[in-house]
Design an enzyme around this catalytic site. Structure first.
Site, PDB file in Angstrom:
ATOM      1  N   LYS A 100       3.985   4.494  -9.898  1.00 40.14           N
ATOM      2  CA  LYS A 100       2.782   4.288  -9.077  1.00 40.14           C
ATOM      3  C   LYS A 100       1.615   3.835  -9.945  1.00 40.14           C
ATOM      4  O   LYS A 100       0.838   2.950  -9.569  1.00 40.14           O
ATOM      5  CB  LYS A 100       2.425   5.578  -8.328  1.00 40.14           C
ATOM      6  CG  LYS A 100       3.444   5.912  -7.241  1.00 40.14           C
ATOM      7  CD  LYS A 100       3.247   7.320  -6.726  1.00 40.14           C
ATOM      8  CE  LYS A 100       4.221   7.616  -5.586  1.00 40.14           C
ATOM      9  NZ  LYS A 100       4.273   9.042  -5.264  1.00 40.14           N
ATOM     10  N   GLU A 136       0.826  -1.215   0.000  1.00 41.41           N
ATOM     11  CA  GLU A 136       0.000   0.000   0.000  1.00 41.41           C
ATOM     12  C   GLU A 136       0.862   1.267   0.000  1.00 41.41           C
ATOM     13  O   GLU A 136       0.517   2.275  -0.621  1.00 41.41           O
ATOM     14  CB  GLU A 136      -0.919  -0.004   1.231  1.00 41.41           C
ATOM     15  CG  GLU A 136      -1.812   1.216   1.382  1.00 41.41           C
ATOM     16  CD  GLU A 136      -2.891   1.313   0.313  1.00 41.41           C
ATOM     17  OE1 GLU A 136      -3.642   0.334   0.156  1.00 41.41           O
ATOM     18  OE2 GLU A 136      -2.979   2.349  -0.364  1.00 41.41           O
ATOM     19  N   GLY A 181      13.384  20.776   1.142  1.00 46.32           N
ATOM     20  CA  GLY A 181      13.404  19.314   1.256  1.00 46.32           C
ATOM     21  C   GLY A 181      12.236  18.638   0.559  1.00 46.32           C
ATOM     22  O   GLY A 181      12.022  17.442   0.705  1.00 46.32           O
ATOM     23  N   ASP A 226       8.233   8.895 -11.095  1.00 46.95           N
ATOM     24  CA  ASP A 226       7.588   8.436  -9.866  1.00 46.95           C
ATOM     25  C   ASP A 226       6.099   8.182 -10.091  1.00 46.95           C
ATOM     26  O   ASP A 226       5.564   7.138  -9.700  1.00 46.95           O
ATOM     27  CB  ASP A 226       7.800   9.512  -8.783  1.00 46.95           C
ATOM     28  CG  ASP A 226       7.047   9.213  -7.508  1.00 46.95           C
ATOM     29  OD1 ASP A 226       7.412   8.245  -6.830  1.00 46.95           O
ATOM     30  OD2 ASP A 226       6.083   9.954  -7.195  1.00 46.95           O
ATOM     31  N   GLY A 260       6.193  11.436   3.276  1.00 45.35           N
ATOM     32  CA  GLY A 260       6.552  11.658   4.665  1.00 45.35           C
ATOM     33  C   GLY A 260       6.793  10.337   5.372  1.00 45.35           C
ATOM     34  O   GLY A 260       6.179   9.326   5.046  1.00 45.35           O
TER      35      GLY A 260
END
Lengths: 327, 166
Positions: free
Chosen positions: A217, A141, A199, A213, A310
């Site tokens: 996905k 997930e 960042g 990316d 995160g």
């Protein structure tokens, strides 16, 4: 009380985030679900920390436990554990080292939970077939949308539906850059530097801004929930490097914003900047949020959004995957 | 084809029905109709504004049938290009022959570039253009966008399409 012995391979941001989450939630999971989750091993390039009774997580986070001179593969092959969490850095060209790690664990009858996109985007069928043959779970997930539930949402809550299409914003870095460019009228290069200093973007931003990316996905979603059999390199990809402040202004004058959208349905799998009407839910995603619209044959359209990146967000998805294997 | 017309009816019962009947008989569809009973033309007739959707080949027949019933068509304006889509192009738009880019769409006969706003930040930098295309129908619009997309690809231009429909 069922004991679950876990090893974490790759102790970077996400791996450490998971260790934090285990520490924080251990007692709760024991009381509520009767699961005794123990972190019995950690390995990355520095070596390995191992304790069959469970490592002290505070010590492990500071590498204060006894460090053994064994590498990740040795721990995977010889360690005594039930489930491996694979969180090494992702490689979109080879899928390594995660691809080997996952195969080695599955072959030994261990469950695997990963946030690593590379191996799944490249070798989805091979890995899921291996898991099925070994009678183990392979859960991922965290590879799509961070904390935003999508794979398990579709598999569990939309069971029985045929998924017709999925489209959405799956990359927080691109969304942040396009949002800032739109709102401030600033050029791409300026906003990219800003994102790097915050960042939000990597020193080499190509993985995010060139759409790689998002394509990874999308490939995972297409295979896992759309029943497609596609490899990552068959996705048509266009990133956001060429978007100009002028283009954003022209779009805005006509009532549109520009977002990097990944879209998959039978016969089409594409990542490209698209014009989104200002009042569309996708247009309201500012900053690093992710959003996806799922079109199901029975349920119709369903939209989910959440934090796409995160350490704790990714760890949340991994932790839920772990629990779901034993519940 | 969508056509907006103003027709005039005599002020006797049954006229409106007589005007609408032939539309349905010819496979047409009424999109809107505005009928102000208290308005009169100097000729004593009642003006009606009506928009219909009708196969183009039946238009003459419709006007003939109306004529038989004493109904006059005063104004006729067709809305031929009813589909509209906004797109963005980024790249060296002018130096890759802007005229031929537009011609690729205009020469189809079923679609036209009706609006183009160009922004050029500097000689070496890429320009941006907002383009509105109109087409006769949905299928024709899809085809026009495909044609423009191929043209853009050939010229190294980035084309940004809307989310829905393509």
């Amino acid at each position: 009380m069922e004991q679950v012995k876990i090893i974490i391979v790759g102790f970077g941001t996400v791996g450490r985030g998971l260790a934090e989450v285990i520490k924080r939630k251990k007692d709760h999971v024991k009381e509520e679900l009767g699961l005794d989750i123990r972190l019995v091993g950690v390995a990355d390039l520095r070596g390995a920390m191992v304790d069959a009774d469970g490592l002290d997580i505070d010590d492990a986070l500071e590498w204060k436990c006894e460090i053994r001179d064994i590498d990740s593969l040795q721990l995977i092959r010889e360690g005594e554990y039930d489930l491996m969490v694979e969180t090494t850095p992702s490689n979109v060209e080879t899928g390594e080292p995660a691809f080997t790690h996952i195969k080695e664990a599955l072959m030994r009858g261990k469950h695997v939970v990963t946030s690593n996109k590379g191996p799944l985007a490249l070798y989805y069928r091979e890995l899921t077939d291996l898991a099925a043959r070994s009678g183990c779970s392979l859960k991922f997930e965290a590879t799509v949308g961070g904390a935003m539930p999508i794979i398990n949402l579709i598999r569990n809550n939309l069971a029985g539906n045929r998924i017709l299409s999925i489209k959405g914003i799956f990359n927080g870095t691109c969304n942040y850059i396009l949002t800032r460019m739109t709102e401030e009228g600033l050029p791409y290069s300026y906003v990219l530097s800003e994102a790097q200093s915050l960042g939000i973007a990597e020193a080499d931003p190509s993985y995010d801004v060139d759409g790689i990316d998002t394509a990874e996905k999308l490939t995972i979603l297409a295979n896992a929930v759309l029943g497609m059999d596609v490899a990552y390199n068959s996705v048509a990809v266009e990133g956001i490097r060429r978007i100009t402040p002028d283009a954003l202004r022209l779009a805005l004058d006509k009532g549109y914003v520009i977002k990097l959208i990944g879209e998959a349905r039978e016969g089409k799998i594409e990542v490209a900047p698209r014009l989104i009407p200002k009042d569309h839910p996708f247009a309201l995603m500012r900053g690093t949020l992710n959003i996806a619209e799922i079109e199901a044959d029975l349920a119709g359209p369903i939209t989910v959004m959440g934090r796409g990146a995160g350490a704790i967000e990714a760890a949340s998805a991994i932790f839920s995957d772990i629990i779901s294997i034993y519940r | 084809m969508r056509i907006a017309m103003e027709i005039e009816l005599k002020d006797i019962p049954g006229q409106l029905l007589g005007a609408l009947g032939p539309i349905a008989d010819l496979g047409g569809n009424i999109i809107s109709i505005a009928h102000q009973r208290d308005r009169r033309t100097p000729r004593g007739t009642i003006p009606i504004k009506i928009t219909i959707e009708l196969p183009e080949k039946h238009l003459d027949e419709l006007i003939a049938r109306w004529h038989e019933r004493g109904i006059t068509v005063m104004q006729k304006g067709e809305e031929r290009l009813k589909e509209s889509v906004f797109l963005i192009l980024i790249g060296h738009i002018v130096h890759t022959d802007l005229k031929s880019t537009i011609d690729a769409v205009d020469s189809t006969g079923f679609a036209e570039v009706v609006d183009l706003t160009l922004m050029m930040p500097g000689i070496d930098e890429e320009s941006s253009a907002g383009i509105t295309i109109k087409a006769t129908g949905k299928k024709e619009m899809e085809r026009a966008i495909e044609i423009l997309e191929q043209e853009a690809k050939k010229k190294g231009l980035l084309m940004i399409k809307p989310l829905e429909g393509f």
